[in-house]
Motif scaffolding. Structure first.
Motif, PDB file in Angstrom:
ATOM      1  N   ASP A 170      -0.700  11.184  10.359  1.00  0.00           N
ATOM      2  CA  ASP A 170      -1.684  10.967   9.294  1.00  0.00           C
ATOM      3  C   ASP A 170      -2.226   9.547   9.353  1.00  0.00           C
ATOM      4  O   ASP A 170      -1.974   8.717   8.480  1.00  0.00           O
ATOM      5  N   HIS A 171      -2.943   9.267  10.431  1.00  0.00           N
ATOM      6  CA  HIS A 171      -3.512   7.939  10.657  1.00  0.00           C
ATOM      7  C   HIS A 171      -4.954   8.075  11.108  1.00  0.00           C
ATOM      8  O   HIS A 171      -5.349   9.107  11.642  1.00  0.00           O
ATOM      9  N   LEU A 172      -5.702   6.995  10.956  1.00  0.00           N
ATOM     10  CA  LEU A 172      -7.086   6.977  11.421  1.00  0.00           C
ATOM     11  C   LEU A 172      -7.138   6.701  12.921  1.00  0.00           C
ATOM     12  O   LEU A 172      -6.274   6.007  13.471  1.00  0.00           O
ATOM     13  N   THR A 194      -6.194   1.451   4.195  1.00  0.00           N
ATOM     14  CA  THR A 194      -4.876   1.396   4.827  1.00  0.00           C
ATOM     15  C   THR A 194      -4.562   2.766   5.427  1.00  0.00           C
ATOM     16  O   THR A 194      -5.455   3.588   5.605  1.00  0.00           O
ATOM     17  N   ASP A 195      -3.282   2.999   5.706  1.00  0.00           N
ATOM     18  CA  ASP A 195      -2.912   4.227   6.407  1.00  0.00           C
ATOM     19  C   ASP A 195      -3.384   5.484   5.672  1.00  0.00           C
ATOM     20  O   ASP A 195      -3.158   5.636   4.476  1.00  0.00           O
ATOM     21  N   THR A 196      -4.006   6.358   6.409  1.00  0.00           N
ATOM     22  CA  THR A 196      -4.413   7.655   5.863  1.00  0.00           C
ATOM     23  C   THR A 196      -4.889   8.544   7.001  1.00  0.00           C
ATOM     24  O   THR A 196      -5.297   8.058   8.062  1.00  0.00           O
ATOM     25  N   SER A 253       0.844  -1.210   0.000  1.00  0.00           N
ATOM     26  CA  SER A 253       0.000   0.000   0.000  1.00  0.00           C
ATOM     27  C   SER A 253       0.871   1.247   0.000  1.00  0.00           C
ATOM     28  O   SER A 253       0.507   2.265  -0.554  1.00  0.00           O
ATOM     29  N   HIS A 254       2.054   1.123   0.640  1.00  0.00           N
ATOM     30  CA  HIS A 254       3.026   2.220   0.653  1.00  0.00           C
ATOM     31  C   HIS A 254       4.351   1.725   1.208  1.00  0.00           C
ATOM     32  O   HIS A 254       4.461   0.582   1.647  1.00  0.00           O
ATOM     33  N   ARG A 255       5.344   2.595   1.179  1.00  0.00           N
ATOM     34  CA  ARG A 255       6.714   2.171   1.423  1.00  0.00           C
ATOM     35  C   ARG A 255       7.131   2.192   2.891  1.00  0.00           C
ATOM     36  O   ARG A 255       8.252   1.820   3.209  1.00  0.00           O
ATOM     37  N   HIS A 256       6.295   2.645   3.799  1.00  0.00           N
ATOM     38  CA  HIS A 256       6.707   2.692   5.201  1.00  0.00           C
ATOM     39  C   HIS A 256       7.117   1.305   5.678  1.00  0.00           C
ATOM     40  O   HIS A 256       6.555   0.290   5.291  1.00  0.00           O
ATOM     41  N   LEU A 257       8.100   1.313   6.591  1.00  0.00           N
ATOM     42  CA  LEU A 257       8.728   0.078   7.050  1.00  0.00           C
ATOM     43  C   LEU A 257       7.727  -0.936   7.616  1.00  0.00           C
ATOM     44  O   LEU A 257       7.867  -2.144   7.403  1.00  0.00           O
ATOM     45  N   ASP A 258       6.736  -0.449   8.348  1.00  0.00           N
ATOM     46  CA  ASP A 258       5.776  -1.390   8.951  1.00  0.00           C
ATOM     47  C   ASP A 258       4.887  -2.073   7.899  1.00  0.00           C
ATOM     48  O   ASP A 258       4.140  -2.986   8.224  1.00  0.00           O
ATOM     49  N   HIS A 259       5.002  -1.648   6.650  1.00  0.00           N
ATOM     50  CA  HIS A 259       4.234  -2.262   5.560  1.00  0.00           C
ATOM     51  C   HIS A 259       5.110  -2.984   4.538  1.00  0.00           C
ATOM     52  O   HIS A 259       4.593  -3.719   3.701  1.00  0.00           O
ATOM     53  N   SER A 260       6.406  -2.732   4.580  1.00  0.00           N
ATOM     54  CA  SER A 260       7.241  -3.213   3.466  1.00  0.00           C
ATOM     55  C   SER A 260       8.530  -3.918   3.878  1.00  0.00           C
ATOM     56  O   SER A 260       9.260  -4.402   3.015  1.00  0.00           O
ATOM     57  N   ILE A 288      -4.131  10.421   2.275  1.00  0.00           N
ATOM     58  CA  ILE A 288      -3.324  11.501   2.861  1.00  0.00           C
ATOM     59  C   ILE A 288      -2.390  10.866   3.883  1.00  0.00           C
ATOM     60  O   ILE A 288      -2.806  10.433   4.968  1.00  0.00           O
ATOM     61  N   HIS A 289      -1.143  10.751   3.505  1.00  0.00           N
ATOM     62  CA  HIS A 289      -0.129  10.054   4.296  1.00  0.00           C
ATOM     63  C   HIS A 289       1.217  10.605   3.793  1.00  0.00           C
ATOM     64  O   HIS A 289       1.281  11.056   2.652  1.00  0.00           O
ATOM     65  N   PRO A 290       2.282  10.559   4.605  1.00  0.00           N
ATOM     66  CA  PRO A 290       3.521  11.235   4.162  1.00  0.00           C
ATOM     67  C   PRO A 290       4.130  10.693   2.861  1.00  0.00           C
ATOM     68  O   PRO A 290       4.910  11.390   2.218  1.00  0.00           O
TER      69      PRO A 290
HETATM   70 ZN   LIG Z   1       2.370   4.434   6.982  1.00  0.00          ZN
END
Ligand SMILES: [Zn+2]
Length: 269
Positions: A204-206, A166-168, A70-77, A145-147
């Motif tokens: 930028d999280h729910l 996912t994250d937003t 979903s995106h490149r942040h470490l907790d996802h990738s 909307i996420h970094p």
């Molecule tokens: Zn994230």
């Protein structure tokens, strides 16, 4: 070799930790979602520990048709590289697809370039596009909307439609891009945070009030909360879910590490 993969339509939560402190402490596991839909297996967001959590549960990476970030942040990738190696049997069997936003692949890529040759292909996720893998299709209707560049997914199988938000950060109109009878929400915070309170933290999280709004607006048959940060964990996600069920009249479940949700539960009633 015997086929140990689950049959039917299931979603396995390899981990339920979200954001840096929960993931770093591993109080909850991290690792993403393993989808098995109409015979097609897809891994979404292989965070740290994915290889450990998936092998422990006898999920076979060589049966995956695709890995989605979903995106490149470490907790996802963090485990995407080892999962590509596992999916392709160390590169000996060219196999499977990778779907990721462009910034996962460009400057400072999160995927080692040599692994791309192991794959059948790489597809860059873009806003408003749809993709198909085996027997399923999914859309990335709106950039979140996420970094970093981030997408949620609307999955369609022969039997079901469901959404992963996912994250937003919450924004007006977010819910109108999603739908289906199952809604999976990444809920990091108990309460919304403002930049004034936390000038240096990613916010930028729910949060739980956002979850309530999204559940009210979309009214799925079942909503599943996951990707918990520390404030959510301290509040006991299962109690939060119970409160949300009472307040919204929608069945809300807090995911547990290793939980396998069977989509046939959506067919009853
Ligand atoms: Zn994230």
């Amino acid at each position: 070799m015997q086929d140990k993969s689950p049959s039917g339509n299931t979603i396995t939560f390899l981990g339920t930790a979200g954001a840096r402190f929960m993931v770093a402490s591993q109080i909850l596991a991290s690792g993403g979602l393993w989808l098995n839909l109409s015979g097609t297996e897809i891994l979404l967001d292989p965070g740290p520990g994915c290889i450990v959590q998936s092998t422990k549960r006898k999920l076979r990476a060589d049966k995956l048709s695709a890995i989605i970030l979903s995106h490149r942040h470490l907790d996802h990738s963090a485990d995407v590289n080892i999962m590509i190696e596992a999916m392709t049997q160390g590169g000996f069997k060219r196999h499977g697809w990778l779907f990721a936003p462009a910034d996962c692949l460009e400057t400072e890529p999160v995927i080692f370039s040599y692994l791309k040759n192991y794959l059948e292909g790489v597809e860059v996720l873009q806003e408003g596009k749809s993709y198909s893998v085996g027997n399923i299709s999914f859309a990335t209707p709106i950039r979140h909307i996420h970094p970093v560049e981030t997408y949620g997914m609307l999955f369609t199988t022969a039997e079901h439609t469901f959404s992963c938000i996912t994250d937003t950060r919450y924004f007006d109109g977010l819910s109108k891009y999603y739908g289906g009878n199952l809604l999976i929400l990444n809920i990091v915070f108990m309460e919304p945070r403002t930049p004034v309170d936390h000038p240096s933290l990613p916010i930028d999280h729910l949060s739980v009030p956002d979850a309530e709004r999204l559940i009210e607006e979309l009214r799925p048959k079942v909503a599943i909360l996951t990707h918990f940060g520390m404030t959510m964990w301290r509040a006991k996600p299962w109690e939060v879910a119970q409160r949300l069920s009472q307040d919204t009249g929608v069945k809300v479940i807090a995911a547990r590490d290793g939980m396998r949700f069977d989509l046939s539960q959506l067919d009853n009633s």
